[in-house]
Design a protein around this motif. Structure first.
Motif, short mmCIF file in Angstrom:
data_model
loop_
_atom_site.label_atom_id
_atom_site.label_comp_id
_atom_site.label_asym_id
_atom_site.label_seq_id
_atom_site.Cartn_x
_atom_site.Cartn_y
_atom_site.Cartn_z
N CYS A 406 -18.69 -2.91 -3.52
CA CYS A 406 -17.83 -1.73 -3.04
C CYS A 406 -17.41 -1.82 -1.62
N SER A 407 -18.19 -2.45 -0.82
CA SER A 407 -17.76 -2.51 0.52
C SER A 407 -16.64 -3.54 0.77
N LEU A 408 -16.69 -4.53 0.01
CA LEU A 408 -15.77 -5.65 0.32
C LEU A 408 -14.36 -5.03 -0.36
N VAL A 409 -14.38 -4.33 -1.60
CA VAL A 409 -13.42 -3.83 -2.33
C VAL A 409 -12.47 -3.01 -1.44
N SER A 410 -13.35 -2.09 -0.75
CA SER A 410 -12.62 -1.04 0.14
C SER A 410 -11.95 -1.59 1.32
N LEU A 411 -12.57 -2.88 1.79
CA LEU A 411 -12.04 -3.35 2.83
C LEU A 411 -10.80 -4.08 2.37
N ILE A 412 -10.56 -4.45 1.07
CA ILE A 412 -9.38 -5.34 0.80
C ILE A 412 -8.37 -4.23 0.66
N VAL A 413 -8.81 -3.21 -0.18
CA VAL A 413 -7.80 -2.02 -0.45
C VAL A 413 -6.92 -1.41 0.87
N PHE A 414 -8.03 -1.44 1.85
CA PHE A 414 -7.51 -0.76 3.15
C PHE A 414 -6.50 -1.79 3.90
N ASN A 415 -6.80 -3.15 3.91
CA ASN A 415 -5.99 -3.96 4.67
C ASN A 415 -4.75 -4.21 3.96
N VAL A 416 -4.79 -4.26 2.86
CA VAL A 416 -3.63 -4.62 1.72
C VAL A 416 -2.55 -3.53 2.05
N PHE A 417 -2.84 -2.21 1.92
CA PHE A 417 -1.98 -1.26 2.36
C PHE A 417 -1.36 -1.46 3.99
N LEU A 418 -2.06 -1.82 4.79
CA LEU A 418 -1.74 -2.09 6.45
C LEU A 418 -0.55 -3.37 6.37
N ALA A 419 -1.06 -4.38 5.33
CA ALA A 419 0.00 -5.33 5.32
C ALA A 419 1.32 -4.87 4.81
N LYS A 420 1.44 -3.92 3.81
CA LYS A 420 2.55 -3.68 3.07
C LYS A 420 3.22 -2.59 4.22
N GLU A 421 2.62 -1.85 5.14
CA GLU A 421 3.37 -1.11 6.10
C GLU A 421 3.83 -2.00 7.07
N LYS A 422 3.49 -3.30 7.25
CA LYS A 422 3.90 -4.26 8.28
C LYS A 422 4.04 -3.73 9.51
N LYS A 423 2.81 -2.91 9.91
CA LYS A 423 2.67 -2.30 11.30
C LYS A 423 1.52 -3.13 11.64
N SER A 424 1.34 -2.87 12.94
CA SER A 424 0.25 -3.34 14.01
C SER A 424 -1.02 -2.11 13.75
N PRO A 425 -2.28 -2.50 13.76
CA PRO A 425 -3.36 -1.43 13.60
C PRO A 425 -2.97 -0.23 14.55
N LYS A 426 -2.35 -0.52 15.84
CA LYS A 426 -2.55 0.62 16.77
C LYS A 426 -1.11 1.35 16.32
N ASP A 427 0.20 0.85 15.78
CA ASP A 427 0.99 1.66 15.50
C ASP A 427 0.63 2.45 14.15
N CYS A 428 -0.25 1.99 13.38
CA CYS A 428 -0.52 2.85 12.05
C CYS A 428 -1.11 3.90 12.36
N ASP A 429 -2.03 4.13 13.57
CA ASP A 429 -2.58 5.19 13.87
C ASP A 429 -1.51 6.47 14.42
N VAL A 430 -0.20 5.83 14.67
CA VAL A 430 0.81 6.89 15.29
C VAL A 430 1.57 7.10 14.21
N VAL A 431 2.15 6.36 13.28
CA VAL A 431 3.21 6.65 12.26
C VAL A 431 2.61 7.30 11.00
N VAL A 432 1.20 7.49 10.89
CA VAL A 432 0.85 8.22 9.66
C VAL A 432 1.19 9.79 10.17
N PRO A 433 1.04 10.81 9.02
CA PRO A 433 1.55 12.00 9.20
C PRO A 433 0.34 12.49 10.36
N GLN A 434 0.70 13.25 11.20
CA GLN A 434 -0.24 14.00 12.19
C GLN A 434 -0.54 15.35 11.93
#
Length: 434
Positions: A406-434
């Motif tokens: 479960c920990s590995l699948v959660s890691l994959i799910v989370f990072n696949v989403f980041l790759a689809k967004e094509k944003k850097s990790p730091k950017d992701c923190d800002v562009v999500v709804p606040q």
């Protein structure tokens, strides 16, 4: 999306204010970390067959947590629209806490599986009436630049409740005396005191004047209606959280029976409390550090570290043969949980729309209580696998392997989403709804 101007412009809160705002989380944590890993498994042994104990515990808590999944977001969404001179959240916290006390006394005097079942279901309802609206306080009260710190304090309260529950329950409950009344008296006192602190020190504007404003009528359908196209990041966060917690909660639920069956410890209740304390101490340390680091570098790297750490801890548990090693590895998993829960909660707080904070934070319980509920269904599978080859306890090995997966699948799910967004990790923190 740009940050919401209202939340970004709020004045900075003192450390004392952030602490009193979150102190009721200690009471809720103390309640459930007394009930789930310690008291409920102990008192059930008085009424259920030894060979079916995991099944009874799993199914009972599964049904209760399904209710929690429903009640918590409903209460949170209802508080978003609630009109009173005391604000939106505090009336629910007060009402739910008073009901908790009544229900706990009823459970203490139950003398059958049916009585325990009815009491446990009622406790899930009463507690989550307070829990759902409580989740709206950080989005309501805390400026964006302090939400990481506030989330860290919230998780510190969660873990501090786990530590004290583990210690006290181990002293007030023994294999020879499983009467829950003494520990329940302590739980009721803790709930009342922490609720009073949060209620009396939190300032909420009166919402009575909003009664005449046009608003949508309260609808159960709307409680669970989320546009995941607009809130795609939030939906991914819920999915990743569900998968991660699904693996962890099984270990927490059935640890006492594992210690009894596999490690054959004389006082399993005390040993379970010590193991939970090791988890909690590591969780506290990592939660506080990650709260500060999240505000500095963003939560994504810390979330990845958390999922990898927890995966390795779960895999290592398969090979444990003594209590000391179990306690050490439990601390490793606790550290991973500390990093994960703080960073994940910070992201959820930042993503929640300010005018629907109760609803959105309540919906995180679909992941939290949902994972906890489904994790309870490991109980029948553990009993079944243990019975295939008596003495080998393959069911418990499966439980630890499942945490790793479960920990590995959660890691994959989370990072696949980041790759689809094509944003850097730091950017992701800002562009999500606040």
């Amino acid at each position: 999306m740009p940050q919401n101007e209202e939340t970004a412009s709020r004045p900075k809160l003192s450390l004392l204010k952030l602490t009193t705002l979150n102190v009721y989380w200690y009471g809720l944590s103390f309640l459930w970390n007394t009930i789930h890993p310690l008291v409920l498994p102990t008192i059930l042994l008085n009424f259920v067959p030894e060979t079916s104990k995991n099944t009874y515990l799993g199914l009972l808590t599964f049904l209760g947590l399904i209710l929690a999944m429903l009640v918590q977001p409903i209460a949170g969404a209802r508080s978003d629209q609630f009109r009173s001179r005391w604000g939106r959240r505090r009336p629910f916290i007060a009402f739910g806490t008073l009901l908790d006390g009544i229900v706990l006394i009823g459970i203490a005097y139950s003398r059958s599986v049916t009585g325990i079942f009815v009491g446990y279901i009622a406790l899930q309802i009463s507690s989550n009436i307070a829990h759902g609206p409580m989740q709206g306080l950080i989005p309501d009260q805390v400026p964006d630049r302090q939400k990481g710190l506030a989330s860290g304090i919230k998780n510190f309260m969660d873990v501090f409740g786990l530590i004290t529950a583990s210690v006290l329950a181990g002293k007030l409950l023994t294999p020879d005396n499983s009467d829950p009344l003494p520990i329940f008296r302590v739980v009721i006192g803790v709930l009342l005191i922490t609720a009073l602190i949060t209620i009396l020190t939190t300032h909420e504007e009166s919402t009575v004047s909003e009664k005449n404003k046009t608003k949508e009528p309260f609808s159960l359908k709307q409680v669970f209606a989320v546009d995941f196209k607009t809130n795609r990041a939030f939906g991914n966060l819920i999915l990743s959280r569900f998968i991660f917690l699904l693996g962890v909660y099984g270990i927490q639920t059935f640890a006492q029976y594992y210690i009894i069956d596999v490690l054959a410890v004389e006082n399993a209740l005390k040993a379970t409390g010590e193991m939970m304390t090791a988890i909690a101490l590591a969780l506290v340390f990592c939660a506080l550090i990650s709260g500060w680091l999240t505000d500095k570098i963003g939560p994504v790297k810390l979330m990845n570290l958390a999922m990898v750490t927890t995966a390795l801890g779960g895999l290592s548990l398969i090979f444990v043969h003594d209590m000391q090693t179990l306690t050490i590895l439990a601390g490793v998993i606790g550290g991973g949980m500390g990093f994960y829960l703080t960073t994940n909660w910070t992201l959820a707080v930042r993503m929640a729309p300010p005018d629907q904070a109760g609803k959105f934070m309540g919906l995180t319980n679909i992941a939290t209580a949902g994972a906890s509920a489904v994790g309870r269904l490991e109980g029948p599978m553990i009993d079944l696998a243990n019975g295939i080859t008596p003495g080998m306890f393959y069911g418990y090995k499966f439980m630890f392997l499942f945490c790793f997966i479960c920990s590995l699948v959660s890691l994959i799910v989370f990072n696949v989403f980041l790759a689809k967004e094509k944003k850097s990790p730091k950017d992701c923190d800002v562009v999500v709804p606040q």
